[in-house]
Motif scaffolding. Structure first.
Motif, PDB file in Angstrom:
ATOM      1  N   LEU A 563       0.847  -1.192   0.000  1.00  0.00           N
ATOM      2  CA  LEU A 563       0.000   0.000   0.000  1.00  0.00           C
ATOM      3  C   LEU A 563       0.883   1.242   0.000  1.00  0.00           C
ATOM      4  O   LEU A 563       1.390   1.661   1.032  1.00  0.00           O
ATOM      5  CB  LEU A 563      -0.926  -0.003   1.218  1.00  0.00           C
ATOM      6  CG  LEU A 563      -2.232  -0.786   1.076  1.00  0.00           C
ATOM      7  CD1 LEU A 563      -2.982  -0.805   2.384  1.00  0.00           C
ATOM      8  CD2 LEU A 563      -3.095  -0.203  -0.022  1.00  0.00           C
ATOM      9  N   VAL A 564       1.066   1.823  -1.175  1.00  0.00           N
ATOM     10  CA  VAL A 564       1.894   3.017  -1.298  1.00  0.00           C
ATOM     11  C   VAL A 564       1.144   4.237  -0.811  1.00  0.00           C
ATOM     12  O   VAL A 564       1.641   5.038  -0.025  1.00  0.00           O
ATOM     13  CB  VAL A 564       2.327   3.210  -2.773  1.00  0.00           C
ATOM     14  CG1 VAL A 564       3.161   4.478  -2.905  1.00  0.00           C
ATOM     15  CG2 VAL A 564       3.110   2.005  -3.257  1.00  0.00           C
ATOM     16  N   THR A 565      -0.068   4.400  -1.288  1.00  0.00           N
ATOM     17  CA  THR A 565      -0.841   5.606  -0.980  1.00  0.00           C
ATOM     18  C   THR A 565      -1.657   5.429   0.288  1.00  0.00           C
ATOM     19  O   THR A 565      -2.791   5.889   0.379  1.00  0.00           O
ATOM     20  CB  THR A 565      -1.761   5.937  -2.161  1.00  0.00           C
ATOM     21  OG1 THR A 565      -2.544   4.777  -2.478  1.00  0.00           O
ATOM     22  CG2 THR A 565      -0.955   6.338  -3.372  1.00  0.00           C
ATOM     23  N   CYS A 566      -1.095   4.752   1.256  1.00  0.00           N
ATOM     24  CA  CYS A 566      -1.742   4.590   2.540  1.00  0.00           C
ATOM     25  C   CYS A 566      -0.649   4.407   3.585  1.00  0.00           C
ATOM     26  O   CYS A 566       0.451   3.985   3.275  1.00  0.00           O
ATOM     27  CB  CYS A 566      -2.678   3.375   2.522  1.00  0.00           C
ATOM     28  SG  CYS A 566      -3.677   3.195   4.004  1.00  0.00           S
ATOM     29  N   THR A 783      -2.793   4.492 -10.856  1.00  0.00           N
ATOM     30  CA  THR A 783      -1.574   4.234 -10.068  1.00  0.00           C
ATOM     31  C   THR A 783      -1.869   3.153  -9.024  1.00  0.00           C
ATOM     32  O   THR A 783      -1.820   3.415  -7.826  1.00  0.00           O
ATOM     33  CB  THR A 783      -1.087   5.512  -9.364  1.00  0.00           C
ATOM     34  OG1 THR A 783      -2.176   6.082  -8.605  1.00  0.00           O
ATOM     35  CG2 THR A 783      -0.575   6.523 -10.354  1.00  0.00           C
ATOM     36  N   PHE A 784      -2.218   1.955  -9.481  1.00  0.00           N
ATOM     37  CA  PHE A 784      -2.475   0.875  -8.531  1.00  0.00           C
ATOM     38  C   PHE A 784      -1.196   0.540  -7.761  1.00  0.00           C
ATOM     39  O   PHE A 784      -0.135   0.319  -8.345  1.00  0.00           O
ATOM     40  CB  PHE A 784      -2.976  -0.368  -9.259  1.00  0.00           C
ATOM     41  CG  PHE A 784      -4.468  -0.414  -9.398  1.00  0.00           C
ATOM     42  CD1 PHE A 784      -5.282  -0.409  -8.281  1.00  0.00           C
ATOM     43  CD2 PHE A 784      -5.053  -0.463 -10.644  1.00  0.00           C
ATOM     44  CE1 PHE A 784      -6.649  -0.455  -8.404  1.00  0.00           C
ATOM     45  CE2 PHE A 784      -6.420  -0.511 -10.786  1.00  0.00           C
ATOM     46  CZ  PHE A 784      -7.229  -0.496  -9.657  1.00  0.00           C
ATOM     47  N   ASP A 785      -1.332   0.477  -6.433  1.00  0.00           N
ATOM     48  CA  ASP A 785      -0.183   0.162  -5.596  1.00  0.00           C
ATOM     49  C   ASP A 785       0.413  -1.201  -5.900  1.00  0.00           C
ATOM     50  O   ASP A 785       1.604  -1.428  -5.676  1.00  0.00           O
ATOM     51  CB  ASP A 785      -0.598   0.214  -4.115  1.00  0.00           C
ATOM     52  CG  ASP A 785      -0.838   1.645  -3.649  1.00  0.00           C
ATOM     53  OD1 ASP A 785      -0.398   2.561  -4.349  1.00  0.00           O
ATOM     54  OD2 ASP A 785      -1.469   1.831  -2.600  1.00  0.00           O
ATOM     55  N   PHE A 786      -0.422  -2.122  -6.384  1.00  0.00           N
ATOM     56  CA  PHE A 786       0.063  -3.482  -6.626  1.00  0.00           C
ATOM     57  C   PHE A 786       1.205  -3.512  -7.637  1.00  0.00           C
ATOM     58  O   PHE A 786       2.043  -4.401  -7.604  1.00  0.00           O
ATOM     59  CB  PHE A 786      -1.083  -4.363  -7.161  1.00  0.00           C
ATOM     60  CG  PHE A 786      -2.322  -4.303  -6.343  1.00  0.00           C
ATOM     61  CD1 PHE A 786      -2.401  -4.961  -5.127  1.00  0.00           C
ATOM     62  CD2 PHE A 786      -3.426  -3.589  -6.778  1.00  0.00           C
ATOM     63  CE1 PHE A 786      -3.547  -4.908  -4.369  1.00  0.00           C
ATOM     64  CE2 PHE A 786      -4.582  -3.536  -6.026  1.00  0.00           C
ATOM     65  CZ  PHE A 786      -4.635  -4.194  -4.812  1.00  0.00           C
ATOM     66  N   PHE A 787       1.209  -2.556  -8.573  1.00  0.00           N
ATOM     67  CA  PHE A 787       2.136  -2.607  -9.694  1.00  0.00           C
ATOM     68  C   PHE A 787       3.261  -1.583  -9.587  1.00  0.00           C
ATOM     69  O   PHE A 787       3.965  -1.349 -10.558  1.00  0.00           O
ATOM     70  CB  PHE A 787       1.371  -2.391 -11.001  1.00  0.00           C
ATOM     71  CG  PHE A 787       0.144  -3.245 -11.125  1.00  0.00           C
ATOM     72  CD1 PHE A 787       0.210  -4.617 -10.938  1.00  0.00           C
ATOM     73  CD2 PHE A 787      -1.099  -2.682 -11.415  1.00  0.00           C
ATOM     74  CE1 PHE A 787      -0.918  -5.408 -11.044  1.00  0.00           C
ATOM     75  CE2 PHE A 787      -2.234  -3.468 -11.519  1.00  0.00           C
ATOM     76  CZ  PHE A 787      -2.141  -4.832 -11.329  1.00  0.00           C
ATOM     77  N   ILE A 788       3.416  -0.954  -8.428  1.00  0.00           N
ATOM     78  CA  ILE A 788       4.436   0.082  -8.262  1.00  0.00           C
ATOM     79  C   ILE A 788       5.664  -0.524  -7.591  1.00  0.00           C
ATOM     80  O   ILE A 788       5.558  -1.157  -6.536  1.00  0.00           O
ATOM     81  CB  ILE A 788       3.907   1.267  -7.432  1.00  0.00           C
ATOM     82  CG1 ILE A 788       2.707   1.914  -8.143  1.00  0.00           C
ATOM     83  CG2 ILE A 788       4.993   2.303  -7.208  1.00  0.00           C
ATOM     84  CD1 ILE A 788       2.108   3.081  -7.383  1.00  0.00           C
ATOM     85  N   SER A 789       6.816  -0.319  -8.192  1.00  0.00           N
ATOM     86  CA  SER A 789       8.078  -0.802  -7.610  1.00  0.00           C
ATOM     87  C   SER A 789       8.523   0.155  -6.502  1.00  0.00           C
ATOM     88  O   SER A 789       7.953   1.230  -6.304  1.00  0.00           O
ATOM     89  CB  SER A 789       9.156  -0.881  -8.686  1.00  0.00           C
ATOM     90  OG  SER A 789       9.433   0.425  -9.198  1.00  0.00           O
ATOM     91  N   ASP A 790       9.572  -0.253  -5.778  1.00  0.00           N
ATOM     92  CA  ASP A 790      10.112   0.627  -4.733  1.00  0.00           C
ATOM     93  C   ASP A 790      10.609   1.936  -5.332  1.00  0.00           C
ATOM     94  O   ASP A 790      10.422   3.017  -4.740  1.00  0.00           O
ATOM     95  CB  ASP A 790      11.253  -0.080  -3.999  1.00  0.00           C
ATOM     96  CG  ASP A 790      10.755  -1.248  -3.160  1.00  0.00           C
ATOM     97  OD1 ASP A 790       9.545  -1.267  -2.834  1.00  0.00           O
ATOM     98  OD2 ASP A 790      11.561  -2.139  -2.845  1.00  0.00           O
TER      99      ASP A 790
END
Length: 819
Positions: A563-566, A783-790
């Motif tokens: 969860l990037v945006t949380c 911008t789904f968090d599932f597909f975002i790298s570090d």
């Protein structure tokens, strides 16, 4: 406070006695407390080898009695459990009688406690007891012929503890869930020898239950017990088997399952978890018995006669069903039974897989059939580009023809044409310039890019659908759990109402009201259970799996690593309405920049622009091409087929090969107004696409803002919902207590229970509601968090920081972590 309503009075009594004990002043340190010695009699020692379930529970009970008695009486008495006053008999009737006589005659023993069914059976048969006795493990009032006056033994110095109607209640429940006409009761041979009333009780129970009951003696061998069961056995009721080891008990369970025989356990949960089909007693019952024994010891020491203390240990029916055993035996309980039952091992590991939130989303975008079909469409679209490019490569054709003319004309041709001619040849052409072909190639490329972005749009839609379906499964399962808890609470209230009716505290109206409520609640459980199954089927379809394939979802928290945006890193940017407004503007900007829908439409706009350009160039841009042909007459016949003498000034005709080469330029001069119409059409379509893009951008912005508004309300609601649930539960506890004492009406208790259910549903779903809104917002911004790298996560936060600084706000990272 215990949630078990039937045990509530016992808990209150426990608390009151503790309070009374604490209120009595302690004697001076120099004054020793009166010493009280408790003698304990056991059926026999622990046999060597693997532990027995019955004896393990006996040891747990004895430990509880010791700890609770000492804790309860430490201010008034020096209660001791001397090791030399703990007597284990030898598992024989004579040995048990000697052990009991020894403790009753021992002047150093003040109170005798029996921990075991056989020594308890010996004690309750005695009418002349020289000292207080508490027999803690009675099995059944009717089967053992126990003395009973109102709710006490009526025998001086005798108190025992028993759950009323134990065996009859179990057999009635067994018949209800399976529909049997005959039950074999497996019982240790010692019980049959030491309790001679059992055969008569079995005969009486047959008439009361409408069942044929057959006793099967057992000792320490599962094989012997199984051999004693006839081939036409319908069901087996398993009573305590103290001589059966854990290994032998496992063999007994395996044998019953192999023969597809349904089984019911007297001991309940422990044996159900080991593979028995069903039972009603929970493991916590041992703790309740131990506490009651400790309370009764204290009351005896405070001067009460053991014969006046209550012997009834009320316990609610809590049916437990081992679902793995149900599947293995093919004896599957009905919907009605499953509604009220606690389902143990509902989904065996060999059948059910674990599935996390992010795993479900990633699997969906890999396996979903609709997305795979779109992949094929994109691959097919790539071939359109190849076809549009093909005119710019050399074109090679072959031909063959046969010609026949009349003989007169053939002779008159002087050999240039035969009456019959067969010709074959090759033709090669090369397009040198064509704006229409160039436009077609450019348009095909743009449309292919648009198709690729449309595929990305569908990928994100599938990801959102999978995320939503997963959360719907969790929400449905949560509501099912809430409905089950509510039904069990109603069962508890029904038991309380029945108890109050027996005591004369209320009439039958309350019982009928709770029975009606229980039927409604159980129907709601069935609906909730099927909603959960339906939600799982929806998710399985998105994952391209069998629709009823079982899986175990794992509930996500708000601090998941994906969860990037949380979480705490984002909180400083949304901590108040002013910051949240800037965050919304950032999200809108990023969403429009990253929108795959806009990118797909941009490619369509570019394609249409090329259409318009080609239409305008068609007025002046010719099509230029080069063509070459070569052919040969490989067969000639009839008149004119032979070479003739040449005329003066002409050579003799004998060559059968021809060739030609041509350079052409073509420009239409007038097409009846078609080119002008084409220009106007392209202009209108381009204007329409540009308006469509503007409308799409507005819709995307609205979608982002609405999703963020929703998330901004559901996130704070998580803590508020939990507080509301706690308050509703506390209120229900208070109202239930008041109802048990007759201080409030059933209407007030129903209202409190309804409020508890509503608050529980709200609290249970609060996190899921927020995650649903979060997923919708992420889909809107692509911008789904599932597909975002570090690296992508760090870049996103860097853009966020820069945007806030550009807006004149400098945000400091916070170390606070929210739940």
């Amino acid at each position: 406070m215990s949630r078990d309503t039937l045990g509530r009075a016992e808990v209150f009594r426990w608390c009151a006695l503790i309070a009374l004990a604490l209120s009595i002043p302690s004697p001076a340190a120099s004054d020793p407390l009166p010493v009280v010695r408790i003698g304990v009699v056991l059926d026999g020692p622990q046999p060597p080898g693997s532990g027995r379930v019955v004896l393990q529970r006996r040891d747990e009970l004895l430990q509880t009695v010791r700890e609770q008695t000492v804790a309860l009486t430490r201010r008034q008495f020096d209660v001791r459990f001397p090791d030399d006053k703990q007597v284990a008999a030898d598992w024989t009737r004579a040995g048990i009688r000697r052990a009991v006589d020894r403790l009753l005659a021992d002047p150093e023993v003040d109170v005798v406690v029996s921990v075991g069914p056989f020594c308890t059976n010996e004690l309750v048969r005695r009418t002349d007891l020289p000292k207080p006795v508490i027999a803690s493990w009675a099995l059944d009032i009717q089967a053992q012929g126990l003395p009973l006056e109102r709710d006490a033994s009526g025998v001086d110095n005798l108190n025992y503890l028993v759950a009323p109607g134990s065996i009859l209640r179990d057999l009635r429940k067994f018949k209800e869930i399976i529909g049997l006409s005959r039950v074999h009761i497996v019982s240790d041979r010692w019980f049959l020898e030491m309790i001679p009333e059992i055969p008569d009780h079995v005969l009486a129970a047959q008439d009361a239950l409408g069942l044929e009951l057959i006793t099967v003696p057992g000792e320490d061998s599962a094989e012997a017990i199984l051999a004693a069961l006839p081939a036409d056995a319908e069901g087996v009721y398993v009573t305590p088997l103290p001589r059966l080891s854990a290994e032998e008990f496992g063999r007994l369970v395996d044998g019953l399952i192999a023969r597809r025989l349904p089984s019911f356990s007297f001991l309940g949960q422990d044996e159900v978890e080991r593979g028995i089909l069903a039972g009603t007693r929970s493991t916590t019952e041992i703790t309740r018995i131990g506490r009651r024994v400790a309370l009764n010891i204290q009351r005896i020491l405070m001067g009460e006669d053991a014969g006046t203390l209550s012997v009834l240990l009320e316990q609610p029916e809590r049916l437990m069903v081992n679902m793995a055993t149900a599947r293995a035996t093919g004896v599957y309980p009905s919907w009605r039974v499953l509604v009220e039952a606690v389902q143990i091992t509902d989904e065996p590991l060999e059948y059910a897989r674990s599935l996390t939130f992010d795993q479900a989303v990633r699997e969906a975008v890999q396996a979903n059939l609709s997305l795979r079909a779109t992949d094929r469409a994109v691959a097919a679209g790539a071939e359109n580009v190849s076809r549009a490019r093909s005119p710019f490569f050399p074109q090679l054709e072959s031909f063959a023809r046969g010609v026949g003319i009349d003989a007169d004309r053939a002779r008159a041709s002087l050999g240039s044409q035969a009456e019959r001619t067969a010709t074959a040849g090759l033709s090669v052409s090369q397009l040198l310039w064509s704006d229409a072909a160039l436009a077609n190639l450019g348009i095909s490329k743009q449309l292919q890019r648009s198709l690729e972005w449309q595929r990305e749009t569908e990928r994100l839609d599938i990801a959102l659908a999978a995320a939503t379906a997963y959360l719907d499964v969790l929400r449905a399962a949560t509501l099912e759990r809430v409905e089950r808890d509510n039904a069990r609470l109603t069962e508890s209230h029904l038991d309380l109402a029945r108890r109050r009716e027996r005591l004369g505290a209320s009439g039958a109206a309350d019982v009928y009201r709770w029975e009606s409520r229980l039927a409604t609640d159980r129907a709601e459980v069935i609906r909730a259970q099927n909603r959960t199954l339906a939600a799982k089927a929806v998710l399985n379809r998105l994952l391209h799996r069998p629709l009823e394939e079982p899986f175990v979802p794992e509930s996500p928290g708000l601090q998941e690593s994906w969860l990037v945006t949380c979480g705490d890193r984002l909180l400083p940017y949304v901590d108040n309405p002013a910051l949240y407004r800037i965050f919304r503007e950032f999200s809108v900007e990023q969403g429009l920049l990253n929108s795959v829908e806009l990118r797909a439409l941009d490619r369509a706009v570019a394609a249409q622009e090329r259409v318009l350009l080609a239409a305008r160039r068609s007025y002046w841009s010719p099509e230029i091409g080069l063509r070459g042909d070569v052919d040969r007459d490989f067969a000639r016949g009839g008149a004119g087929s032979e070479a003739v003498a040449a005329l003066p000034g002409f050579p003799e005709r004998a060559d059968r090969d021809d060739w030609s080469i041509a350079l052409s330029a073509t420009l239409p001069l007038w097409s009846g107004g078609a080119r002008a119409a084409g220009v106007r059409k392209a202009q209108q379509e381009l204007a329409g696409l540009r308006l469509e893009r503007q409308a799409l951008a507005e819709a995307i912005e609205l979608r982002i803002r609405v999703a963020l508004f929703e998330a901004g309300s559901t996130y704070p609601a998580i803590d508020l919902a939990r507080e509301a649930a706690r308050a509703a539960r506390d209120n229900l506890e208070l109202v239930t207590d008041a109802y048990s004492r007759g201080a409030v009406s059933i209407i007030e208790l129903l209202d409190a229970q309804n409020a508890d259910v509503a608050a529980g549903e709200f609290a249970a779903n609060a996190v899921y509601e927020f995650l649903l809104d979060l997923m919708e917002g992420q889909r809107a911004t692509n911008t789904f968090d599932f597909f975002i790298s570090d690296e992508g996560r760090d870049a996103w936060f860097e853009r966020l920081r820069a945007y806030f600084e550009q807006a004149g706000v400098k945000v400091r990272p916070s170390a606070e972590v929210r739940p």
